[in-house]
Write an enzyme that holds these catalytic residues in place. Structure first.
Site: not given
Ligand SMILES: *Cc1c(COP(=O)(O)O)cnc(C)c1O
Length: 425
Positions: A265, A142, A237
């Site tokens: 995060k 994701y 990511d």
């Molecule tokens: C949470 C997450 C996102 C998206 O971040 P948001 O602040 O919710 O838009 C993208 N990549 C990874 C790996 C994530 O865990």
């Protein structure tokens, strides 16, 4: 009606599903959602005053626990000097330097307001500098809800069994190739055929959004080599893994550098923050230095930057990673024993302080393995834990997190509650 239920039915009247992010509706676990009043250290408390040991930790940002005194203090200080300027402030500069120093592959960073935005901007940059349009992602990973990466995605998309999502034109979805996670051969094959047209490969260096799935032996190395060979960019990511696996994220942990890194995060310390980073040359293409446009009214917001900066400072000063790993290994070992004693088939995937208990006996190395989990059993497990005062992610396809606030006493308390929950299964 009790307070949680009453408030949530009001929420449902005014917000789709009563929430601002789908998984919060607790649909996959067939449980009435709680409404949270406050968080402190490793605990959260709902509006009825029920206290839970929290292993969700706001989906990852709270590596120092809820309302860490240093973070709160810095935020309070920042708030008093104004909430937003739309002009450069010192917090931005200091946290930018901190991020660049932490990440082995970064020399410049741009802050945005969410992980989604970071990914969207990094992909635009990759397409802009390569002049190519295709991207590659992995099944069950994701990367936020940006159109190009919402194809075969994990997290809420996996939880709600939405294959793609209406609203994304086929023409856009077609620009994204999806491969199985941990499948180096599939990657090589795709690049042999299409390599010259691929702008970037984006990957969670440790998958967290199909549940935790660490990369196998040569997977990340192959990604690095293949992208380099064909002139495509490698995007890590690290929205979850950044400052979580190690201070320098997965890149420090595995010793493999990406071209672009997306963060979110932890870097926001609980505030809405994202970032993307890379070499001077690559980031020099971002406006106003270069001609690839990306902007944000609230980007680099002083209060958000203060929260992130305070979090990074505490992490750097205390270097809690070994201790977090040790505590997490202990916790997962004990949970596994409790499940084994009850004859419940399961697999625990763990790396550092992130882990998932899958209700399947087989190894979980990719999204189709994860899908073999007994989701009905997971739902009951979630319910029993919640009833006994433990909050875990309300979906099988998510990571549980430990924070530095989860000390030995809290873990003992949590294990007693989990044991009770398992006995009631
Ligand atoms: C949470 C997450 C996102 C998206 O971040 P948001 O602040 O919710 O838009 C993208 N990549 C990874 C790996 C994530 O865990």
């Amino acid at each position: 009606m009790v307070a949680n239920e009453k408030l949530f039915s009001l929420a449902r009247e005014y917000m789709p599903g009563g929430v601002n992010s789908p998984v919060r509706a607790f649909k996959a676990v067939e449980t009435p959602p709680i409404v949270v009043k406050r968080g402190f250290g490793p605990y959260i408390e709902d509006v009825e005053g029920n206290r839970y040991v929290d292993f969700l930790m706001s989906w990852g940002p709270l590596i120092l626990g809820h309302a860490h005194p240093r973070v709160v203090e810095e935020v309070e200080k920042a708030v008093k000097s104004g909430l937003s300027f739309g002009i450069t402030n010192p917090y931005e500069i200091e946290i930018a330097r901190e991020v660049v120093n932490a990440l082995p592959s970064a020399q410049k960073v741009r802050f945005v307001n969410s992980g989604t935005e970071a990914v969207m901007s990094a992909i635009r940059l990759a397409r802009g500098v390569t002049g190519r349009k295709y991207i590659v992602k992995f099944e069950g990973c994701y990367h936020g809800h940006y159109d190009s990466v919402l194809v075969s995605a994990g997290s809420g998309v996996a939880t709600l069994s939405i294959p793609g999502t209406p609203g994304i034109p086929e023409e856009i979805a077609r620009l994204t190739f999806v491969l199985p996670y941990n499948d180096s051969q599939a990657l090589k094959n795709l690049f042999e055929e299409k390599g010259e047209e691929i702008a970037a490969v984006i990957v969670e260096p440790v998958a967290g959004n199909m549940g935790v799935v660490p990369p196998e032996g040569e997977f990340l190395k192959t990604l690095r080599e293949v992208t380099q060979k064909y002139g495509a960019l490698l995007i890590f990511d690290e929205v979850i893994t950044g400052f979580r696996l190690a201070y320098g994220g997965a890149q420090e942990y595995f010793g493999i550098n990406a071209d672009l890194t997306t963060l979110g995060k932890i870097v926001g310390g609980g505030m809405p923050v994202g970032a993307y980073a890379g070499s001077k040359t690559l980031m020099g293409n971002v406006a106003p230095e270069g001609n690839i446009y990306q902007a944000g009214t609230l980007s680099g917001n002083p209060v958000a930057m203060a929260a992130g900066l305070a979090t990074l400072k505490v992490l750097k000063e205390t270097n809690p990673y070994k201790d977090l790993e040790k505590k997490t290994a202990y916790l997962t070992g004990e949970i596994s024993k409790l499940l084994t004693d009850r004859g419940i088939p399961h697999t625990v995937n763990r790396i550092g302080s992130m882990f998932t208990v899958f209700f399947t006996e087989g190894e979980v190395k990719n999204y189709s393995d994860a899908q073999r989990s007994d989701l009905k059993l997971f739902a009951r497990f979630f319910q029993k834990l919640l009833k006994n005062g433990v909050l875990i992610p309300p979906s099988q396809f998510e990571a549980w997190f430990l924070s530095t606030a989860h000390d030995d006493k809290v873990l003992t308390e949590a294990l007693e509650r989990i044991e009770r929950g398992i006995r009631e299964l």
